[in-house]
Design an enzyme around this catalytic site. Structure first.
Site, PDB file in Angstrom:
ATOM      1  N   ASN A 172       0.800  -1.228   0.000  1.00  0.00           N
ATOM      2  CA  ASN A 172       0.000   0.000   0.000  1.00  0.00           C
ATOM      3  C   ASN A 172       0.837   1.286   0.000  1.00  0.00           C
ATOM      4  O   ASN A 172       0.390   2.300  -0.514  1.00  0.00           O
ATOM      5  CB  ASN A 172      -1.055  -0.010   1.116  1.00  0.00           C
ATOM      6  CG  ASN A 172      -0.468  -0.125   2.491  1.00  0.00           C
ATOM      7  OD1 ASN A 172       0.704  -0.454   2.667  1.00  0.00           O
ATOM      8  ND2 ASN A 172      -1.277   0.133   3.500  1.00  0.00           N
ATOM      9  N   ARG A 180      11.372   3.484   5.155  1.00  0.00           N
ATOM     10  CA  ARG A 180      11.175   3.569   6.610  1.00  0.00           C
ATOM     11  C   ARG A 180      11.954   2.462   7.321  1.00  0.00           C
ATOM     12  O   ARG A 180      12.252   2.565   8.505  1.00  0.00           O
ATOM     13  CB  ARG A 180       9.665   3.445   6.894  1.00  0.00           C
ATOM     14  CG  ARG A 180       9.255   3.880   8.262  1.00  0.00           C
ATOM     15  CD  ARG A 180       7.780   4.145   8.335  1.00  0.00           C
ATOM     16  NE  ARG A 180       7.013   2.947   8.570  1.00  0.00           N
ATOM     17  CZ  ARG A 180       5.713   2.950   8.890  1.00  0.00           C
ATOM     18  NH1 ARG A 180       5.055   4.085   8.984  1.00  0.00           N
ATOM     19  NH2 ARG A 180       5.065   1.846   9.106  1.00  0.00           N
ATOM     20  N   GLY A 249       2.788  -5.337   7.494  1.00  0.00           N
ATOM     21  CA  GLY A 249       1.771  -6.074   6.756  1.00  0.00           C
ATOM     22  C   GLY A 249       0.629  -6.429   7.679  1.00  0.00           C
ATOM     23  O   GLY A 249       0.407  -5.778   8.708  1.00  0.00           O
ATOM     24  N   SER A 250      -0.070  -7.485   7.340  1.00  0.00           N
ATOM     25  CA  SER A 250      -1.267  -7.847   8.098  1.00  0.00           C
ATOM     26  C   SER A 250      -0.898  -8.503   9.436  1.00  0.00           C
ATOM     27  O   SER A 250       0.168  -9.116   9.575  1.00  0.00           O
ATOM     28  CB  SER A 250      -2.121  -8.804   7.277  1.00  0.00           C
ATOM     29  OG  SER A 250      -1.385  -9.980   7.021  1.00  0.00           O
ATOM     30  N   GLU A 271       4.898  -3.922  12.237  1.00  0.00           N
ATOM     31  CA  GLU A 271       3.924  -2.845  11.960  1.00  0.00           C
ATOM     32  C   GLU A 271       2.737  -3.515  11.303  1.00  0.00           C
ATOM     33  O   GLU A 271       2.785  -3.857  10.122  1.00  0.00           O
ATOM     34  CB  GLU A 271       4.555  -1.797  11.034  1.00  0.00           C
ATOM     35  CG  GLU A 271       5.736  -1.056  11.631  1.00  0.00           C
ATOM     36  CD  GLU A 271       5.332  -0.076  12.730  1.00  0.00           C
ATOM     37  OE1 GLU A 271       4.129   0.158  12.925  1.00  0.00           O
ATOM     38  OE2 GLU A 271       6.243   0.435  13.405  1.00  0.00           O
ATOM     39  N   CYS A 305      -3.156   1.431   6.878  1.00  0.00           N
ATOM     40  CA  CYS A 305      -3.325   0.872   8.215  1.00  0.00           C
ATOM     41  C   CYS A 305      -3.885   1.922   9.160  1.00  0.00           C
ATOM     42  O   CYS A 305      -4.498   1.605  10.165  1.00  0.00           O
ATOM     43  CB  CYS A 305      -1.994   0.354   8.735  1.00  0.00           C
ATOM     44  SG  CYS A 305      -0.711   1.605   8.669  1.00  0.00           S
ATOM     45  N   GLU A 479       8.669   2.866  14.263  1.00  0.00           N
ATOM     46  CA  GLU A 479       9.488   3.276  13.123  1.00  0.00           C
ATOM     47  C   GLU A 479       9.475   4.792  13.046  1.00  0.00           C
ATOM     48  O   GLU A 479       8.449   5.427  13.278  1.00  0.00           O
ATOM     49  CB  GLU A 479       8.937   2.667  11.828  1.00  0.00           C
ATOM     50  CG  GLU A 479       9.160   1.153  11.777  1.00  0.00           C
ATOM     51  CD  GLU A 479       8.825   0.534  10.429  1.00  0.00           C
ATOM     52  OE1 GLU A 479       7.887   0.982   9.762  1.00  0.00           O
ATOM     53  OE2 GLU A 479       9.531  -0.428  10.045  1.00  0.00           O
TER      54      GLU A 479
HETATM   55  P1  NAP Z   1       0.318  -9.046   3.956  1.00  0.00           P
HETATM   56  O1  NAP Z   1      -0.499  -9.941   3.132  1.00  0.00           O
HETATM   57  O2  NAP Z   1       0.546  -9.403   5.374  1.00  0.00           O
HETATM   58  O3  NAP Z   1       1.696  -8.904   3.191  1.00  0.00           O
HETATM   59  C1  NAP Z   1       2.747  -8.081   3.679  1.00  0.00           C
HETATM   60  C2  NAP Z   1       4.055  -8.596   3.164  1.00  0.00           C
HETATM   61  O4  NAP Z   1       4.304  -9.891   3.724  1.00  0.00           O
HETATM   62  C3  NAP Z   1       4.102  -8.806   1.646  1.00  0.00           C
HETATM   63  O5  NAP Z   1       5.393  -8.508   1.193  1.00  0.00           O
HETATM   64  C4  NAP Z   1       3.790 -10.291   1.516  1.00  0.00           C
HETATM   65  O6  NAP Z   1       4.225 -10.855   0.306  1.00  0.00           O
HETATM   66  C5  NAP Z   1       4.558 -10.823   2.700  1.00  0.00           C
HETATM   67  N1  NAP Z   1       4.159 -12.148   3.119  1.00  0.00           N
HETATM   68  C6  NAP Z   1       2.953 -12.730   3.005  1.00  0.00           C
HETATM   69  N2  NAP Z   1       2.984 -13.975   3.518  1.00  0.00           N
HETATM   70  C7  NAP Z   1       4.253 -14.181   3.955  1.00  0.00           C
HETATM   71  C8  NAP Z   1       4.928 -15.284   4.568  1.00  0.00           C
HETATM   72  N3  NAP Z   1       4.296 -16.420   4.860  1.00  0.00           N
HETATM   73  N4  NAP Z   1       6.218 -15.147   4.867  1.00  0.00           N
HETATM   74  C9  NAP Z   1       6.865 -14.008   4.603  1.00  0.00           C
HETATM   75  N5  NAP Z   1       6.300 -12.939   4.018  1.00  0.00           N
HETATM   76  C10 NAP Z   1       4.994 -13.013   3.707  1.00  0.00           C
HETATM   77  O7  NAP Z   1      -0.257  -7.570   3.980  1.00  0.00           O
HETATM   78  P2  NAP Z   1      -0.654  -6.666   2.737  1.00  0.00           P
HETATM   79  O8  NAP Z   1      -2.005  -7.085   2.290  1.00  0.00           O
HETATM   80  O9  NAP Z   1       0.447  -6.631   1.734  1.00  0.00           O
HETATM   81  O10 NAP Z   1      -0.675  -5.236   3.389  1.00  0.00           O
HETATM   82  C11 NAP Z   1      -1.788  -4.727   4.016  1.00  0.00           C
HETATM   83  C12 NAP Z   1      -1.658  -4.887   5.515  1.00  0.00           C
HETATM   84  O11 NAP Z   1      -0.519  -4.184   5.964  1.00  0.00           O
HETATM   85  C13 NAP Z   1      -2.826  -4.280   6.237  1.00  0.00           C
HETATM   86  O12 NAP Z   1      -3.197  -5.111   7.294  1.00  0.00           O
HETATM   87  C14 NAP Z   1      -2.253  -2.971   6.772  1.00  0.00           C
HETATM   88  O13 NAP Z   1      -2.905  -2.476   7.890  1.00  0.00           O
HETATM   89  C15 NAP Z   1      -0.847  -3.359   7.068  1.00  0.00           C
HETATM   90  N6  NAP Z   1       0.024  -2.189   7.122  1.00  0.00           N
HETATM   91  C16 NAP Z   1       0.496  -1.804   8.340  1.00  0.00           C
HETATM   92  C17 NAP Z   1       1.289  -0.676   8.441  1.00  0.00           C
HETATM   93  C18 NAP Z   1       1.816  -0.230   9.764  1.00  0.00           C
HETATM   94  O14 NAP Z   1       2.744   0.573   9.773  1.00  0.00           O
HETATM   95  N7  NAP Z   1       1.281  -0.699  10.879  1.00  0.00           N
HETATM   96  C19 NAP Z   1       1.615   0.045   7.296  1.00  0.00           C
HETATM   97  C20 NAP Z   1       1.119  -0.373   6.062  1.00  0.00           C
HETATM   98  C21 NAP Z   1       0.318  -1.514   6.002  1.00  0.00           C
HETATM   99  P3  NAP Z   1       3.191 -11.026  -0.920  1.00  0.00           P
HETATM  100  O15 NAP Z   1       2.887  -9.679  -1.388  1.00  0.00           O
HETATM  101  O16 NAP Z   1       3.921 -11.832  -1.916  1.00  0.00           O
HETATM  102  O17 NAP Z   1       1.995 -11.737  -0.370  1.00  0.00           O
END
Ligand code: NAP
Length: 498
Positions: A172, A180, A249-250, A271, A305, A479
């Protein structure tokens, strides 16, 4: 521009010469040990506004990941010995290169992720600022010297880089989530392997090229792209040479990674997801509250997020607030992010549209009223219109999950005590927003919200100079800010007998 026009225009869209040039300027291999490597398999990068494939990038296998870790481990000692001023100046050069290249990089972000061009350029500036901030921090790593309370020996306290770090980023904010993490890692003297999201690899690949031009030595930053993140990252996480995992990520994926990190007691920064409450009290400046809600809801088409997920409005001002918000959201042009003036770009993929559609249907079935939008848009592209729902009950699914779309979910409240309790009734705790003209109430509510961050009369909290992060299931660590670099440092105590 009407929404109809812009949607019609995107059908059959192909890349303009500028767009083609921007995509073609990005290296598409794996960046390992200062070299670009090709892989047998590739993965497509798609424009979410049109479904068109922009290009193919390398698809790393587990052995490629370990090769990247080899490179990071080999470069670690030299990078840790590199004088802080030199590390700082490299980051400063990278900051400048990012800013000078903001038009091209913004266009790349828009093409792969969908956000409007103006927002994408804003993200590049925000991303660059992390490099400047941590360039300034690199030369200010402090230590300590004290006399033991019983006298005699002395305590020296030194800060050392934690070591080779794994950095995993989401789609996103494809540039800013990278800088960061890379900024503080490099400032602290850590080498790294970066794994961007599969859907948005181009920003990180372009960033690797920029970092090389800024003077980052071979092996200090490595980038691997993949269609199978679990298979790629698991061997690297379990490898004892990896000393740190910084993940954005999630929450679901973050929890899995925490379990893996436990095996080697690896340091982590997490995060994770949010479920931000946005509170509007009846003494609030309603114009300011609507502006804040627009920013907190519509940034990144709601895919942040920090997005306002649950908007609580005190009963006496609910109708007026809802009317003004719906009027503002109803004016937002929807279309491909490259079109001038567009604010509502596409969501990242068809699953995201299906998720938002399901959440809105669920809320309606539980009695929520639709003031604006509420129906998905036909393809091509992954569009969902700006939507305002009122009287969304707390049981609705959208109150318990990240909407991640341009849907404002409004609900009334009566008392401060009640709204704080409802706002905190979630496992998440990233950010909250409070609108009131009463300083006492504002501070009281800020203190009572179980979140890592609060915006008091402001709808955006992200700032490289501020400590960003959550409590509860929204994460671990911070961060940015004065403590951001600590995530990549160990504290070493040396006892000295005089
Ligand atoms: P995600 O599905 O958790 O993916 C995040 C990252 O993790 C991607 O690079 C993904 O790769 C990787 N990943 C997925 N499964 C993995 C595994 N088993 N082992 C290692 N890496 C793995 O999240 P997203 O849909 O990309 O992002 C949205 C989420 O991020 C939302 O929940 C949002 O709130 C959160 N977010 C949080 C912050 C914060 O600062 N708190 C900031 C931005 C976003 P792939 O793309 O190949 O699946």
């Amino acid at each position: 521009m009407t929404q109809i026009d812009t949607i019609a225009n995107r059908a059959g869209a192909s890349l303009s010469p500028d767009e083609r040039a921007a995509v073609d300027s990005v290296p598409t291999g794996l960046y390992i040990g200062g070299q670009w490597r090709t892989t047998a398999r590739t993965l497509p990068v798609t424009d979410p506004a049109t479904g068109q494939v922009l290009c193919e990038v390398a698809d790393a296998a587990p052995a490629d990941g370990l090769a990247a870790l080899d490179a990071a481990a080999a470069a670690q000692a030299d990078w840790a010995r590199t004088p802080p001023r030199e590390r700082s100046e490299i980051l400063m050069r990278a900051h400048r290169l990012l800013l000078d290249d903001a038009d091209r990089l913004g266009l790349i972000a828009t093409l792969e992720m969908g956000k409007p061009l103006a927002e994408a350029r804003g993200e590049i500036a925000y991303a660059a600022e992390f490099f400047r901030w941590f360039a300034e921090e690199a030369v200010r790593l402090d230590g300590g010297y004290m006399t033991a309370p019983a006298g005699g020996s002395r305590f020296l306290v030194a800060r050392q880089p934690v070591g080779p770090s794994l950095l995993i980023t989401p789609w996103n904010f494809p540039m800013a989530m990278g800088t960061r993490k890379i900024g503080p890692a490099l400032a602290a003297g850590c080498t790294c392997v970066v794994k961007p999201a599969e859907q948005t690899p181009l920003c990180t690949l372009a960033l690797a090229d920029i970092l090389e031009r800024a003077g980052v030595p071979a092996g200090v930053v490595n980038v691997v792209t993949t269609s199978d993140p679990g298979a790629l990252m698991t061997p690297m996480i379990l490898d004892e040479r990896s000393r740190k995992l910084s993940f954005t990520g999630s929450t679901a994926v973050g929890k899995k990674l925490l379990e893996q990190c436990a095996r080697t007691v690896m340091r982590t920064s997490m995060e994770l997801g949010g479920n931000a409450p946005f509170l509007v009290f009846d003494d609030a400046d309603l114009d300011a509250a609507v502006d804040g809600a627009m920013a907190a809801k519509m940034r990144n088409i709601g895919q942040a997020c920090t997005a306002a997920n649950r908007i609580f409005v005190q009963r006496g001002v609910l109708d007026e607030f809802a009317r003004r918000l719906a009027a503002r959201m109803g004016e937002l042009p929807m279309g491909r992010g490259t079109e001038p003036g567009v604010v509502v770009g596409p969501l990242i993929d068809a699953d995201a549209v299906a998720k938002v559609t399901g959440l809105v249907a669920d809320a309606r079935s539980r009695g929520a009223r639709v003031l604006l939008g509420g129906e998905p848009v036909e393809g091509p592209g992954n569009f969902y219109p700006a939507t305002v729902l009122v009287d969304v009950p707390d049981e609705a699914e959208m109150c318990h999950t990240e909407i991640f779309g341009p849907v404002a979910s409004l609900t009334p409240f009566d008392t401060e005590e009640e709204v704080v309790s409802r706002a905190n009734d979630t496992p998440y705790g990233l950010v909250g927003y409070v609108y009131t003209e009463s300083l006492r109430r504002g501070l009281r509510v800020c203190e009572a919200l179980e979140t890592g961050m609060v915006g008091l009369n402001q709808g955006v909290v992200s700032n490289p100079a501020a400590p960003f992060g959550g409590v509860k299931e929204s994460g671990l660590g911070r961060e940015g800010g004065l403590t951001g670099i600590d995530e990549f440092l160990e504290t070493k105590y040396i006892g000295v007998q005089l």
